[in-house]
Design a protein around this motif. Structure first.
Motif, mmCIF file in Angstrom:
data_model
loop_
_atom_site.group_PDB
_atom_site.id
_atom_site.type_symbol
_atom_site.label_atom_id
_atom_site.label_comp_id
_atom_site.label_asym_id
_atom_site.label_seq_id
_atom_site.Cartn_x
_atom_site.Cartn_y
_atom_site.Cartn_z
ATOM 1 N N PRO A 1 1.095 -1.266 0.093
ATOM 2 C CA PRO A 1 0.123 0.025 -0.006
ATOM 3 C C PRO A 1 0.818 1.290 -0.016
ATOM 4 C CG PRO A 1 0.007 -1.157 2.212
ATOM 5 C CD PRO A 1 0.801 -2.099 1.359
ATOM 6 N N ALA A 2 0.391 2.282 -0.521
ATOM 7 C CA ALA A 2 0.919 3.459 -0.421
ATOM 8 C C ALA A 2 1.328 4.115 0.734
ATOM 9 C CB ALA A 2 0.229 4.715 -1.460
ATOM 10 N N SER A 3 0.340 3.783 1.800
ATOM 11 C CA SER A 3 0.677 4.178 3.190
ATOM 12 C C SER A 3 1.701 3.531 3.900
ATOM 13 C CB SER A 3 -0.918 4.073 3.947
ATOM 14 O OG SER A 3 -1.214 2.715 3.910
ATOM 15 N N GLU A 4 2.112 2.334 3.319
ATOM 16 C CA GLU A 4 3.236 1.538 4.147
ATOM 17 C C GLU A 4 4.552 2.609 4.596
ATOM 18 O OE1 GLU A 4 5.628 -0.633 5.906
ATOM 19 O OE2 GLU A 4 3.664 -1.782 4.841
ATOM 20 N N PRO A 5 4.591 2.534 5.783
ATOM 21 C CA PRO A 5 5.732 3.278 6.428
ATOM 22 C C PRO A 5 7.070 3.039 5.822
ATOM 23 C CG PRO A 5 4.575 1.820 8.171
ATOM 24 C CD PRO A 5 3.720 1.642 6.931
#
Length: 292
Positions: free
Chosen positions: A121-125
């Motif tokens: 996901p684009a939100s993966e830190p």
């Protein structure tokens, strides 16, 4: 001594799941790397060391020793444990869509790796860490295939026609995340289905494939029978359409009730499955032809 050896296998699996190399674990325990390799080979005999390792890897002592149901929250640990168990078994029942990973082609690996990377996901830190975990997972899966090719244990693989329809149309993507560039993977999926049909029509020794019109349970399961015990694994981690290696809790158990109940479920599902020419015709007419 057998139980200690198994403990060593679990130590390796949980270490990999924690993202630690043997050297990392050695540093944290303040022992040599050779000591870690010895523990993963021969097992852990001292309770104080078991306790230290369990605390460090954030798992229970019981799970590390395998004295109860193993609850596993990462795909890396689950598939490494599955690899270890498969190395000891003579037969496995696999309800795992769209087809048992052990029976897939090398092209499937390429498709799977790219699909897993696409689904970060684009939100993966920590995207770099996520990509590294996928590389580790693919190495474990490659080891499973290699071990299978060397030992050739028997496999009874139950397929769901609904899973196969989705696979034929979208490949390993789902309709929600399908993109035009994925057309090549849909083509690869159809080639994989042709391979499955050939396996059904001309099964190698020890391979049975059944096709069910029913939906399989939402979590896949394996029954793995070896000379010493039978083990059941239940997993939310998917290597088929809309693969999931990020979230979920898998279980591994050799408890009598678990083996009995899942064996009864497997018998019920298998008893209504199409096989042989009937199964092959079903896939050609209702899956491949329908996918266009």
């Amino acid at each position: 001594m057998e139980e200690l050896r198994v403990t060593g296998q679990r130590l390796r699996a949980f270490r990999i799941g924690a993202g630690l190399s043997a050297e990392d674990l050695a540093d944290k325990l303040r022992v040599s790397r050779a000591t870690i390799y010895r523990l993963e080979s021969a097992g852990v005999a001292r309770l104080d060391m078991v306790r230290r390792i369990a605390d460090l890897l954030n798992v229970s002592i019981a799970a590390l020793l395998g004295s109860e149901v193993e609850y596993i929250k990462t795909a890396l640990v689950y598939f490494e444990r599955l690899r270890q168990i498969e190395a000891q078994v003579d037969w496995s029942f696999v309800a795992f869509g769209p087809v048992s990973y052990l029976l897939t082609s090398d092209e499937y690996d390429i498709m799977l790796r790219q699909s897993l990377l696409d689904r970060i996901p684009a939100s993966e830190p920590d995207p770099a860490g996520a990509r590294k975990a996928i590389r580790k997972l693919m190495r474990i899966l490659a080891s499973r295939k290699h071990d299978f090719s060397q030992r050739r244990p028997r496999i009874s693989n139950l397929l769901s026609i609904s899973d196969l329809r989705e696979f034929a149309r979208w490949g390993l993507s789902g309709p929600d995340d399908y993109r035009p560039g994925h057309t090549a993977f849909a083509d690869a999926a159809r080639r994989e289905l042709e391979l499955i049909i050939r396996l059904i029509e001309h099964p190698p020794l020890g391979i049975q494939i059944g096709v069910s019109r029913e939906y399989l349970p939402t979590t896949s399961f394996n029954i793995l029978r070896g000379p010493a015990e039978t083990t059941v694994t239940v997993s939310p981690f998917r290597l088929g359409p809309r693969p999931n290696v990020r979230q979920g809790v898998a279980t591994i158990s050799a408890a009598r009730d678990a083996v009995r109940l899942y064996s009864e479920l497997a018998d019920d599902l298998w008893s209504t499955a199409a096989m042989g020419r009937e199964a092959a015709d079903l896939l050609r007419k209702e899956v491949l032809a329908a996918s266009g």
